[in-house]
Design a protein around this motif. Structure first.
Motif, PDB file in Angstrom:
ATOM      1  N   SER A   5      36.589 -47.722  74.491  1.00  0.00           N
ATOM      2  CA  SER A   5      35.632 -48.735  74.079  1.00  0.00           C
ATOM      3  C   SER A   5      34.876 -48.270  72.834  1.00  0.00           C
ATOM      4  CB  SER A   5      34.658 -48.978  75.230  1.00  0.00           C
ATOM      5  OG  SER A   5      33.741 -49.952  74.879  1.00  0.00           O
ATOM      6  N   TRP A  12      34.449 -52.099  64.197  1.00  0.00           N
ATOM      7  CA  TRP A  12      33.678 -53.330  64.010  1.00  0.00           C
ATOM      8  C   TRP A  12      32.271 -53.061  63.506  1.00  0.00           C
ATOM      9  CZ3 TRP A  12      36.493 -57.661  64.126  1.00  0.00           C
ATOM     10  CH2 TRP A  12      37.711 -57.605  64.790  1.00  0.00           C
ATOM     11  N   TRP A  21      37.921 -59.490  58.089  1.00  0.00           N
ATOM     12  CA  TRP A  21      38.516 -60.080  59.298  1.00  0.00           C
ATOM     13  C   TRP A  21      38.041 -61.516  59.478  1.00  0.00           C
ATOM     14  CZ3 TRP A  21      37.180 -62.361  63.864  1.00  0.00           C
ATOM     15  CH2 TRP A  21      38.194 -62.449  64.831  1.00  0.00           C
ATOM     16  N   ALA A  58      31.360 -59.725  73.578  1.00  0.00           N
ATOM     17  CA  ALA A  58      32.094 -59.412  72.344  1.00  0.00           C
ATOM     18  C   ALA A  58      32.339 -60.711  71.571  1.00  0.00           C
ATOM     19  CB  ALA A  58      33.390 -58.646  72.630  1.00  0.00           C
ATOM     20  N   ASP A  81      27.552 -58.469  71.467  1.00  0.00           N
ATOM     21  CA  ASP A  81      28.616 -57.818  70.690  1.00  0.00           C
ATOM     22  C   ASP A  81      28.063 -56.466  70.241  1.00  0.00           C
ATOM     23  OD1 ASP A  81      31.316 -59.062  69.069  1.00  0.00           O
ATOM     24  OD2 ASP A  81      30.434 -57.240  68.209  1.00  0.00           O
ATOM     25  N   ALA A  82      28.971 -55.554  69.926  1.00  0.00           N
ATOM     26  CA  ALA A  82      28.544 -54.215  69.479  1.00  0.00           C
ATOM     27  C   ALA A  82      28.302 -54.159  67.974  1.00  0.00           C
ATOM     28  CB  ALA A  82      29.602 -53.184  69.867  1.00  0.00           C
ATOM     29  N   ASP A 107      27.363 -52.823  74.379  1.00  0.00           N
ATOM     30  CA  ASP A 107      28.770 -52.555  74.650  1.00  0.00           C
ATOM     31  C   ASP A 107      29.266 -53.403  75.817  1.00  0.00           C
ATOM     32  OD1 ASP A 107      30.906 -50.393  73.817  1.00  0.00           O
ATOM     33  OD2 ASP A 107      31.106 -50.786  75.964  1.00  0.00           O
ATOM     34  N   MET A 108      30.513 -53.877  75.689  1.00  0.00           N
ATOM     35  CA  MET A 108      31.058 -54.753  76.720  1.00  0.00           C
ATOM     36  C   MET A 108      31.350 -54.018  78.026  1.00  0.00           C
ATOM     37  SD  MET A 108      34.890 -55.531  75.237  1.00  0.00           S
ATOM     38  CE  MET A 108      35.276 -56.707  76.526  1.00  0.00           C
ATOM     39  N   SER A 126      36.662 -63.094  74.331  1.00  0.00           N
ATOM     40  CA  SER A 126      37.945 -63.385  73.682  1.00  0.00           C
ATOM     41  C   SER A 126      38.288 -62.330  72.646  1.00  0.00           C
ATOM     42  CB  SER A 126      37.938 -64.777  73.038  1.00  0.00           C
ATOM     43  OG  SER A 126      36.967 -64.883  72.049  1.00  0.00           O
ATOM     44  N   ARG A 127      39.546 -61.993  72.629  1.00  0.00           N
ATOM     45  CA  ARG A 127      40.134 -61.110  71.632  1.00  0.00           C
ATOM     46  C   ARG A 127      39.429 -59.752  71.536  1.00  0.00           C
ATOM     47  NH1 ARG A 127      40.948 -64.719  66.325  1.00  0.00           N
ATOM     48  NH2 ARG A 127      38.834 -65.421  66.744  1.00  0.00           N
TER      49      ARG A 127
HETATM   50  C1  LIG Z   1      38.668 -59.744  67.201  1.00  0.00           C
HETATM   51  S1  LIG Z   1      36.940 -59.892  67.279  1.00  0.00           S
HETATM   52  C2  LIG Z   1      36.781 -61.336  68.305  1.00  0.00           C
HETATM   53  C3  LIG Z   1      35.441 -62.002  68.181  1.00  0.00           C
HETATM   54  C4  LIG Z   1      35.289 -63.254  69.044  1.00  0.00           C
HETATM   55  N1  LIG Z   1      35.276 -62.940  70.457  1.00  0.00           N
HETATM   56  C5  LIG Z   1      36.383 -64.233  68.723  1.00  0.00           C
HETATM   57  O1  LIG Z   1      37.334 -64.373  69.489  1.00  0.00           O
HETATM   58  O2  LIG Z   1      36.274 -64.851  67.654  1.00  0.00           O
HETATM   59  C6  LIG Z   1      36.557 -58.566  68.401  1.00  0.00           C
HETATM   60  C7  LIG Z   1      35.072 -58.460  68.673  1.00  0.00           C
HETATM   61  O3  LIG Z   1      34.879 -57.524  69.719  1.00  0.00           O
HETATM   62  C8  LIG Z   1      33.734 -56.756  69.411  1.00  0.00           C
HETATM   63  N2  LIG Z   1      33.860 -55.492  70.148  1.00  0.00           N
HETATM   64  C9  LIG Z   1      34.869 -54.571  70.078  1.00  0.00           C
HETATM   65  N3  LIG Z   1      34.643 -53.573  70.939  1.00  0.00           N
HETATM   66  C10 LIG Z   1      33.466 -53.879  71.573  1.00  0.00           C
HETATM   67  C11 LIG Z   1      32.727 -53.239  72.592  1.00  0.00           C
HETATM   68  N4  LIG Z   1      33.117 -52.091  73.131  1.00  0.00           N
HETATM   69  N5  LIG Z   1      31.593 -53.831  73.016  1.00  0.00           N
HETATM   70  C12 LIG Z   1      31.165 -54.994  72.476  1.00  0.00           C
HETATM   71  N6  LIG Z   1      31.824 -55.639  71.498  1.00  0.00           N
HETATM   72  C13 LIG Z   1      32.977 -55.087  71.058  1.00  0.00           C
HETATM   73  C14 LIG Z   1      33.796 -56.592  67.914  1.00  0.00           C
HETATM   74  O4  LIG Z   1      32.566 -56.219  67.358  1.00  0.00           O
HETATM   75  C15 LIG Z   1      34.266 -57.970  67.484  1.00  0.00           C
HETATM   76  O5  LIG Z   1      33.194 -58.833  67.246  1.00  0.00           O
END
Ligand SMILES: C[S@@+](CC[C@H](N)C(=O)[O-])C[C@H]1O[C@@H](n2cnc3c(N)ncnc32)[C@H](O)[C@@H]1O
Length: 230
Positions: A5, A12, A21, A58, A81-82, A107-108, A126-127
């Motif tokens: 994580s 990001w 992105w 996230a 979101d982080a 953090d998620m 998502s994603r």
């Molecule tokens: C590909 S983007 C997707 C954003 C959004 N959910 C979407 O589908 O449009 C991935 C997101 O996950 C967040 N992220 C990645 N690892 C994370 C973590 N450990 N905790 C919280 N957020 C996280 C990133 O900051 C980013 O905003």
């Protein structure tokens, strides 16, 4: 924060990467994920026509939360979101909802510590969860379920790692579909990504008893699980 994580969140926090992105993320008619986001909202509405609290974990720029808050005008939303750069973009893109949305950087894999309130009617993500390994993914589902009200929904629209034979087929065939975006900036992934079974097992172990893959195209699945009504 668990190691995978932490590694996922690190990229990001790079403002240039996040901006590139977001600029490459398809909008409008080219956004193939608009359909599963809307499907999720409509499926939730079948059982829960007036959700009060929706959490987007996230959440990035807030696409999923925006669809949910449009569908459910009485709901308030929590965005987590982080990434501080995503926070800036989400504040802009979700500004039209005003005080209905609160924002939390965290953090998620540590939702409670990040201040996500309990009693959510819907938790979406998502994603993002494809950055977690199976153990972390199951921990995420467990914690999210603990923050969800009886009868509430866990919704995850994410990329999965298929069996090798399907990976080869998908890789070949999806090139024929113009909407995929080789121009998007790439970032590190730990392969194999969690599988369909990793998700379904995790949702089931977290207590969801109405489970399905409500939509799937190539690597991307809309997982929906509903908790018992208590
Ligand atoms: C590909 S983007 C997707 C954003 C959004 N959910 C979407 O589908 O449009 C991935 C997101 O996950 C967040 N992220 C990645 N690892 C994370 C973590 N450990 N905790 C919280 N957020 C996280 C990133 O900051 C980013 O905003």
């Amino acid at each position: 924060m668990p190691e995978m994580s932490r590694a996922a969140a690190a990229v990001w926090s790079d403002a240039d990467f996040v901006t590139a992105w977001l600029d490459a993320d398809p909008q409008g008619e080219r956004d193939l994920l608009a359909l599963p986001r809307l499907m999720a909202a409509r499926i939730v509405a079948e059982t829960t026509p007036r959700p009060q609290l929706i959490v987007d974990v996230a959440g990035g720029a807030g696409k999923f939360l925006g669809v949910m808050l449009d569908a459910f005008p009485a709901a308030r939303g929590v965005w987590l979101d982080a990434s501080p750069t995503m926070l800036d973009r989400a504040r802009i893109d979700l500004a039209r909802f005003g005080p209905r949305v609160s924002f939390t950087v965290g953090d998620m894999t540590e939702l409670r510590a990040a201040g996500v309130p309990g009693g959510a009617d819907v938790i979406v993500t998502s994603r993002a969860s494809h950055h977690l390994d199976r153990t972390e993914l199951h921990g995420f589902y467990r914690e999210a379920a603990g923050l969800t009200a009886p009868g509430g929904w866990l919704v995850n629209l994410d990329h999965i790692g298929p069996a090798e034979v399907w990976d080869t087929r998908y890789r070949s065939v999806r090139k024929q579909f113009g909407a995929y975006r080789p121009s998007a900036p790439s970032h590190h992934h730990n392969y194999p990504l969690p599988s369909v079974d990793d998700h379904l097992d995790g949702l089931r172990a977290a207590g969801a008893d109405e489970l399905d893959i409500a939509w799937k195209a190539f690597y991307t699945c809309l997982f929906m699980g509903r908790l018992p009504q208590g």
